[in-house]
Motif scaffolding. Sequence first.
Motif, PDB file in Angstrom:
ATOM      1  N   PRO A 270       0.830  -1.209   0.000  1.00 20.13           N
ATOM      2  CA  PRO A 270       0.000   0.000   0.000  1.00 20.13           C
ATOM      3  C   PRO A 270       0.864   1.258   0.000  1.00 20.13           C
ATOM      4  N   THR A 424      -0.211   0.042  -4.209  1.00 19.13           N
ATOM      5  CA  THR A 424      -1.669   0.098  -4.264  1.00 19.13           C
ATOM      6  C   THR A 424      -2.203   1.157  -3.288  1.00 19.13           C
ATOM      7  N   GLU A 425      -3.511   1.383  -3.363  1.00 19.41           N
ATOM      8  CA  GLU A 425      -4.229   2.256  -2.420  1.00 19.41           C
ATOM      9  C   GLU A 425      -3.630   3.664  -2.359  1.00 19.41           C
ATOM     10  N   ASP A 449     -11.925   4.295  -3.711  1.00 15.22           N
ATOM     11  CA  ASP A 449     -12.074   3.007  -3.038  1.00 15.22           C
ATOM     12  C   ASP A 449     -13.467   2.973  -2.408  1.00 15.22           C
ATOM     13  N   ASP A 452     -14.046   4.032   1.117  1.00 13.65           N
ATOM     14  CA  ASP A 452     -13.879   5.421   1.547  1.00 13.65           C
ATOM     15  C   ASP A 452     -14.846   6.369   0.868  1.00 13.65           C
ATOM     16  N   ARG A 464      -8.989   6.911  -0.413  1.00  8.55           N
ATOM     17  CA  ARG A 464      -8.045   6.146  -1.221  1.00  8.55           C
ATOM     18  C   ARG A 464      -8.621   5.892  -2.605  1.00  8.55           C
ATOM     19  N   GLN A 466      -8.785   3.482  -6.185  1.00  5.45           N
ATOM     20  CA  GLN A 466      -8.557   2.140  -6.727  1.00  5.45           C
ATOM     21  C   GLN A 466      -7.514   2.262  -7.837  1.00  5.45           C
ATOM     22  N   TYR A 468      -3.148   1.906  -8.914  1.00  2.00           N
ATOM     23  CA  TYR A 468      -1.997   1.040  -8.685  1.00  2.00           C
ATOM     24  C   TYR A 468      -0.899   1.380  -9.682  1.00  2.00           C
TER      25      TYR A 468
END
Length: 588
Positions: A270, A424-425, A449, A452, A464, A466, A468
């Motif tokens: 993360p 990620t995140e 995300d 959130d 956050r 989604q 990456y």
Amino acid sequence: MKRHAAGTLGRADLGERVLLQGWVHRRRDLGGLVFIDLRDRSGIVQVVVRPEEHPELSEVVDPVRNEWVLEIEGEVAERSAGNVNPDMATGEVEVNADRAVILAQSEPLPLEGDATEETRLRYRYLDLRRPEFQRNLMLRHRVTLETIEHFDEQGFVHIETPILTRSTPEGARDYLVPSRVQKSTFYALPQSPQLFKQILMVAGLERYVQIARCFRDEDLRAERQPEFTQVDVEMSFPSEDELFALIEGLFARIFPLGGIEPEVPFPRLPYSQAMARFGSDRPDLRFELEIVDLTEVLGDSEFRAFRKTVSDGGTIRGFGIPDAAGASRKQVDGWASIAQSHGAAGVLTLRRQNGETVFGVKDVLSEGELEKATELLGLEEGGMALLVAATSSVAAASLGALRVELARHYELIPEDEHSFVWITEFPLLEWDDRSERWFSCHHPFTSPDPRDLHLLDSDPGSVRAQAYDVVMDGVELGGGSIRIHDRQLQERMFEVLGISREEGRERFGFLLDALRYGAPPHGGLALGLDRIIMLMAGTSSIRDVIAFPKTTSATCLMTDAPSAVDTGQLRELGISLLEPGPDDKAKS
């Protein structure tokens, strides 16, 4: 007779008559014999001319010099034992020539000796004759073919998206192209095919890939060019796991072409952990030097700088370096300069020598504090730690840069190992104090995300994404996200970004319209092909893997582009040029 590739000849060709065409790499006249190393794209082979046996041939090759282009016919023969060259792929054989034709002459090359980078770019077509450049471009060719094959096998369709599109500035500046037919209007060259590939998902294509040319008018570095190539991917109904496995499969297929064997699956880290532990969202995991938070241990110490930093909401962080306790004051000052360039006040040291830990400022830390810090840092005899007291973001940036610098200085980076990791995140948004508004960390089409989503209005900075990135050896190779496929959520995102309903409609109306008609969940990513080839080829600049790159001022020295255009062309486009102002002249 069929032409033979010079660099492929070997013992299996002994006694065969061959036709060669290529450039003279080197010529040596030993009186009774003339040796010509003939080069083509495949490599070099030695050609032997015997004047006594072929006097007419001697007259042909007598004026030949380096880089002349020849056609040679002759028989492949075995070299004598004393003349075998183990450093050449063709070192066991030579070609006894009996016919030669001069196809082209060459003036002395302007690249002899220590030619400058500017000269090499001006005569790029000559520099590309160097074997290392030809290897790089052939590697790029093979990687491109394997990439298309990989995605084809996974059911992806290669679709070309428009090069002339509309300007939707968000981040880097667009390159603009004036319209002749509709004067006072402009196309933009795409910074990415982002919106088109999302619309292809609405169109039901489900799996799209493109080796896409993209353009960004931004300041350049070694790994950036104004025009670049990316492997652009989008798919419908994806999970992050599916996308990760897709790219890991691609890397497992293409990186061995450069002698690199990735271990799949890649670890996932993360963003918050990457920043806390390595000070970077593109961490190099080939070495340790992990950052440690010492705020609780040292925040209440007698050292005023530590207490004030913590009371102001800052942190105390650092990392240990084995066998570095002997670093000089000059070296530490140099490292402090690096920290200062990232906003820190400087660095402080902890040295473990003769069984004791010594802080850079005497008598401000207790024995207990020194003992706890030593334990947390894993500091052993002969080691040293660098500490930074600053805000969380400044401490991360400073220590992240120092971590890489110290690893290089103490040669802690293994040359024959490589690390891949998914970050990620990521945060969805970042606040800009100057404009007093939120900006997308990736782009405004990135999905929050779902965990959130309730914070999007009340606490946008905590949401956050989604999103990456895939990172290799501290270099970001590409990134992407799950996209927003719900029209109402996309409009809500525009509002958070300070884009009014009218502006959103004007800039992205076609996307909003498309989201009204059954847009499937979708996501994807883009990989920087230039960077990937750069790492596979083991070079430090993407210019080494691009046939005709630009300079750091976005100039092509070979063609002298950009250049002025005829006034008639401007008139036809309805464009008149302004005289440059004082600021423009100063920049030039």
